[in-house]
Design a protein around this motif. Structure first.
Motif, PDB file in Angstrom:
ATOM      1  N   ARG A  44      80.536 -64.458  51.172  1.00  0.00           N
ATOM      2  CA  ARG A  44      79.613 -65.517  51.598  1.00  0.00           C
ATOM      3  C   ARG A  44      78.193 -65.202  51.120  1.00  0.00           C
ATOM      4  NH1 ARG A  44      81.137 -66.800  57.948  1.00  0.00           N
ATOM      5  NH2 ARG A  44      82.974 -68.102  57.539  1.00  0.00           N
ATOM      6  N   ARG A  45      77.765 -63.958  51.299  1.00  0.00           N
ATOM      7  CA  ARG A  45      76.404 -63.572  50.897  1.00  0.00           C
ATOM      8  C   ARG A  45      76.201 -63.721  49.389  1.00  0.00           C
ATOM      9  NH1 ARG A  45      76.960 -59.608  54.891  1.00  0.00           N
ATOM     10  NH2 ARG A  45      77.579 -58.033  53.387  1.00  0.00           N
ATOM     11  N   SER A  46      77.203 -63.342  48.599  1.00  0.00           N
ATOM     12  CA  SER A  46      77.034 -63.453  47.150  1.00  0.00           C
ATOM     13  C   SER A  46      76.962 -64.920  46.731  1.00  0.00           C
ATOM     14  CB  SER A  46      78.141 -62.708  46.401  1.00  0.00           C
ATOM     15  OG  SER A  46      79.413 -63.245  46.652  1.00  0.00           O
ATOM     16  N   SER A  47      77.708 -65.779  47.394  1.00  0.00           N
ATOM     17  CA  SER A  47      77.646 -67.208  47.110  1.00  0.00           C
ATOM     18  C   SER A  47      76.264 -67.767  47.459  1.00  0.00           C
ATOM     19  CB  SER A  47      78.726 -67.939  47.909  1.00  0.00           C
ATOM     20  OG  SER A  47      78.629 -69.328  47.736  1.00  0.00           O
ATOM     21  N   ILE A  48      75.792 -67.420  48.639  1.00  0.00           N
ATOM     22  CA  ILE A  48      74.477 -67.885  49.080  1.00  0.00           C
ATOM     23  C   ILE A  48      73.380 -67.377  48.144  1.00  0.00           C
ATOM     24  CG2 ILE A  48      72.747 -67.708  50.926  1.00  0.00           C
ATOM     25  CD1 ILE A  48      75.168 -67.495  52.863  1.00  0.00           C
ATOM     26  N   SER A  49      73.543 -66.173  47.642  1.00  0.00           N
ATOM     27  CA  SER A  49      72.548 -65.579  46.757  1.00  0.00           C
ATOM     28  C   SER A  49      72.364 -66.391  45.479  1.00  0.00           C
ATOM     29  CB  SER A  49      72.953 -64.138  46.416  1.00  0.00           C
ATOM     30  OG  SER A  49      72.003 -63.544  45.569  1.00  0.00           O
ATOM     31  N   ILE A  50      73.427 -67.016  45.012  1.00  0.00           N
ATOM     32  CA  ILE A  50      73.326 -67.821  43.794  1.00  0.00           C
ATOM     33  C   ILE A  50      72.346 -68.973  44.015  1.00  0.00           C
ATOM     34  CG2 ILE A  50      74.560 -69.249  42.122  1.00  0.00           C
ATOM     35  CD1 ILE A  50      77.147 -67.653  42.946  1.00  0.00           C
ATOM     36  N   SER A  51      72.622 -69.793  45.011  1.00  0.00           N
ATOM     37  CA  SER A  51      71.767 -70.962  45.254  1.00  0.00           C
ATOM     38  C   SER A  51      70.369 -70.555  45.723  1.00  0.00           C
ATOM     39  CB  SER A  51      72.414 -71.907  46.270  1.00  0.00           C
ATOM     40  OG  SER A  51      72.707 -71.240  47.472  1.00  0.00           O
ATOM     41  N   SER A  52      70.288 -69.516  46.537  1.00  0.00           N
ATOM     42  CA  SER A  52      68.988 -69.084  47.052  1.00  0.00           C
ATOM     43  C   SER A  52      68.068 -68.574  45.954  1.00  0.00           C
ATOM     44  CB  SER A  52      69.176 -67.994  48.104  1.00  0.00           C
ATOM     45  OG  SER A  52      69.856 -68.503  49.221  1.00  0.00           O
ATOM     46  N   ASN A  53      68.611 -67.839  45.006  1.00  0.00           N
ATOM     47  CA  ASN A  53      67.772 -67.320  43.918  1.00  0.00           C
ATOM     48  C   ASN A  53      67.331 -68.411  42.954  1.00  0.00           C
ATOM     49  OD1 ASN A  53      67.198 -64.359  44.033  1.00  0.00           O
ATOM     50  ND2 ASN A  53      69.383 -64.372  44.507  1.00  0.00           N
ATOM     51  N   ILE A  54      68.159 -69.415  42.754  1.00  0.00           N
ATOM     52  CA  ILE A  54      67.722 -70.563  41.944  1.00  0.00           C
ATOM     53  C   ILE A  54      66.534 -71.232  42.628  1.00  0.00           C
ATOM     54  CG2 ILE A  54      68.355 -72.852  41.074  1.00  0.00           C
ATOM     55  CD1 ILE A  54      71.286 -71.735  40.857  1.00  0.00           C
ATOM     56  N   ALA A  55      66.664 -71.468  43.934  1.00  0.00           N
ATOM     57  CA  ALA A  55      65.588 -72.122  44.688  1.00  0.00           C
ATOM     58  C   ALA A  55      64.328 -71.263  44.723  1.00  0.00           C
ATOM     59  CB  ALA A  55      66.063 -72.420  46.112  1.00  0.00           C
ATOM     60  N   GLU A  56      64.490 -69.979  45.027  1.00  0.00           N
ATOM     61  CA  GLU A  56      63.321 -69.103  45.124  1.00  0.00           C
ATOM     62  C   GLU A  56      62.601 -68.989  43.781  1.00  0.00           C
ATOM     63  OE1 GLU A  56      61.946 -64.636  46.524  1.00  0.00           O
ATOM     64  OE2 GLU A  56      64.026 -65.249  46.851  1.00  0.00           O
ATOM     65  N   GLY A  57      63.364 -68.837  42.727  1.00  0.00           N
ATOM     66  CA  GLY A  57      62.747 -68.741  41.403  1.00  0.00           C
ATOM     67  C   GLY A  57      61.973 -69.988  41.033  1.00  0.00           C
ATOM     68  N   PHE A  58      62.535 -71.141  41.337  1.00  0.00           N
ATOM     69  CA  PHE A  58      61.833 -72.394  41.056  1.00  0.00           C
ATOM     70  C   PHE A  58      60.522 -72.466  41.818  1.00  0.00           C
ATOM     71  CE2 PHE A  58      60.660 -76.724  42.045  1.00  0.00           C
ATOM     72  CZ  PHE A  58      60.639 -77.299  40.780  1.00  0.00           C
ATOM     73  N   GLU A  59      60.557 -72.058  43.070  1.00  0.00           N
ATOM     74  CA  GLU A  59      59.362 -72.143  43.910  1.00  0.00           C
ATOM     75  C   GLU A  59      58.277 -71.150  43.510  1.00  0.00           C
ATOM     76  OE1 GLU A  59      58.637 -74.449  46.171  1.00  0.00           O
ATOM     77  OE2 GLU A  59      60.572 -75.452  45.978  1.00  0.00           O
ATOM     78  N   ARG A  60      58.590 -70.188  42.679  1.00  0.00           N
ATOM     79  CA  ARG A  60      57.582 -69.245  42.183  1.00  0.00           C
ATOM     80  C   ARG A  60      56.587 -69.930  41.249  1.00  0.00           C
ATOM     81  NH1 ARG A  60      57.982 -63.570  43.524  1.00  0.00           N
ATOM     82  NH2 ARG A  60      59.603 -63.552  45.103  1.00  0.00           N
ATOM     83  N   GLU A  61      56.991 -71.055  40.693  1.00  0.00           N
ATOM     84  CA  GLU A  61      56.135 -71.930  39.889  1.00  0.00           C
ATOM     85  C   GLU A  61      55.667 -71.359  38.557  1.00  0.00           C
ATOM     86  OE1 GLU A  61      53.051 -73.662  42.300  1.00  0.00           O
ATOM     87  OE2 GLU A  61      54.513 -74.677  43.573  1.00  0.00           O
ATOM     88  N   THR A  62      56.316 -70.316  38.062  1.00  0.00           N
ATOM     89  CA  THR A  62      56.051 -69.880  36.690  1.00  0.00           C
ATOM     90  C   THR A  62      57.395 -69.754  35.985  1.00  0.00           C
ATOM     91  OG1 THR A  62      56.206 -67.481  37.028  1.00  0.00           O
ATOM     92  CG2 THR A  62      54.054 -68.509  37.467  1.00  0.00           C
ATOM     93  N   THR A  63      57.395 -70.065  34.730  1.00  0.00           N
ATOM     94  CA  THR A  63      58.641 -70.027  33.962  1.00  0.00           C
ATOM     95  C   THR A  63      59.227 -68.626  33.919  1.00  0.00           C
ATOM     96  OG1 THR A  63      57.914 -71.913  32.646  1.00  0.00           O
ATOM     97  CG2 THR A  63      59.677 -70.573  31.723  1.00  0.00           C
ATOM     98  N   LYS A  64      58.389 -67.616  33.715  1.00  0.00           N
ATOM     99  CA  LYS A  64      58.895 -66.240  33.638  1.00  0.00           C
ATOM    100  C   LYS A  64      59.547 -65.811  34.951  1.00  0.00           C
ATOM    101  CE  LYS A  64      56.122 -64.370  29.928  1.00  0.00           C
ATOM    102  NZ  LYS A  64      55.273 -63.284  29.472  1.00  0.00           N
ATOM    103  N   GLU A  65      58.925 -66.131  36.067  1.00  0.00           N
ATOM    104  CA  GLU A  65      59.499 -65.786  37.367  1.00  0.00           C
ATOM    105  C   GLU A  65      60.792 -66.566  37.610  1.00  0.00           C
ATOM    106  OE1 GLU A  65      58.330 -63.750  40.494  1.00  0.00           O
ATOM    107  OE2 GLU A  65      58.167 -62.762  38.559  1.00  0.00           O
ATOM    108  N   PHE A  66      60.794 -67.838  37.225  1.00  0.00           N
ATOM    109  CA  PHE A  66      61.995 -68.651  37.382  1.00  0.00           C
ATOM    110  C   PHE A  66      63.149 -68.038  36.592  1.00  0.00           C
ATOM    111  CE2 PHE A  66      63.751 -73.261  36.850  1.00  0.00           C
ATOM    112  CZ  PHE A  66      64.705 -73.027  37.821  1.00  0.00           C
TER     113      PHE A  66
END
Length: 123
Positions: A44-66
């Motif tokens: 469950r945690r590994s599945s959640i990590s996929i979607s969560s990291n996509i969201a978190e990276g996007f919210e960082r607001e820089t392409t390199k961080e994303f």
């Protein structure tokens, strides 16, 4: 940065969200997963990590961080796949359940790879 207004518009996030729902429903109803807290919680945690990291990276607001967070999300899809194989090998999943989930996580991984490639081309 990619031309998205929110992470909810990103197809790989949408597909990862579906995968989250599928694995939660499956592990909730499966008697083997109900008894094996460790594997149930980890998959469950590994599945959640996929979607969560996509969201978190996007919210960082820089392409390199994303991009960096997309690589983490892609790695989590590999972790999920590895746990999926274990669940299948110890007969927690039927062949049909295994194949459906493997196809979904592989699709998510490919979508993430495509997004990484696109974002790298914009740097």
């Amino acid at each position: 940065m990619a031309k998205f207004n929110s992470f909810e518009e990103i197809i790989s996030w949408q597909k990862a969200r579906e995968l989250n729902k599928d694995i939660y429903n499956l592990t909730k109803e499966n008697k083997y997963f109900n008894a094996d807290f460790g594997l149930r919680d980890q998959i469950r945690r590994s599945s959640i990590s996929i979607s969560s990291n996509i969201a978190e990276g996007f919210e960082r607001e820089t392409t390199k961080e994303f991009i960096r967070f997309l690589y983490i999300a892609k790695a989590s899809s590999g972790e999920f796949r590895s746990q999926l194989y274990l669940a299948f090998d110890i007969n927690y999943l039927s062949s049909d359940e295994f194949e459906k989930l493997k196809l979904k996580v592989n699709e998510v991984s490919k979508l993430i790879s495509g997004l990484i490639k696109y974002l790298n081309s914009t740097l």
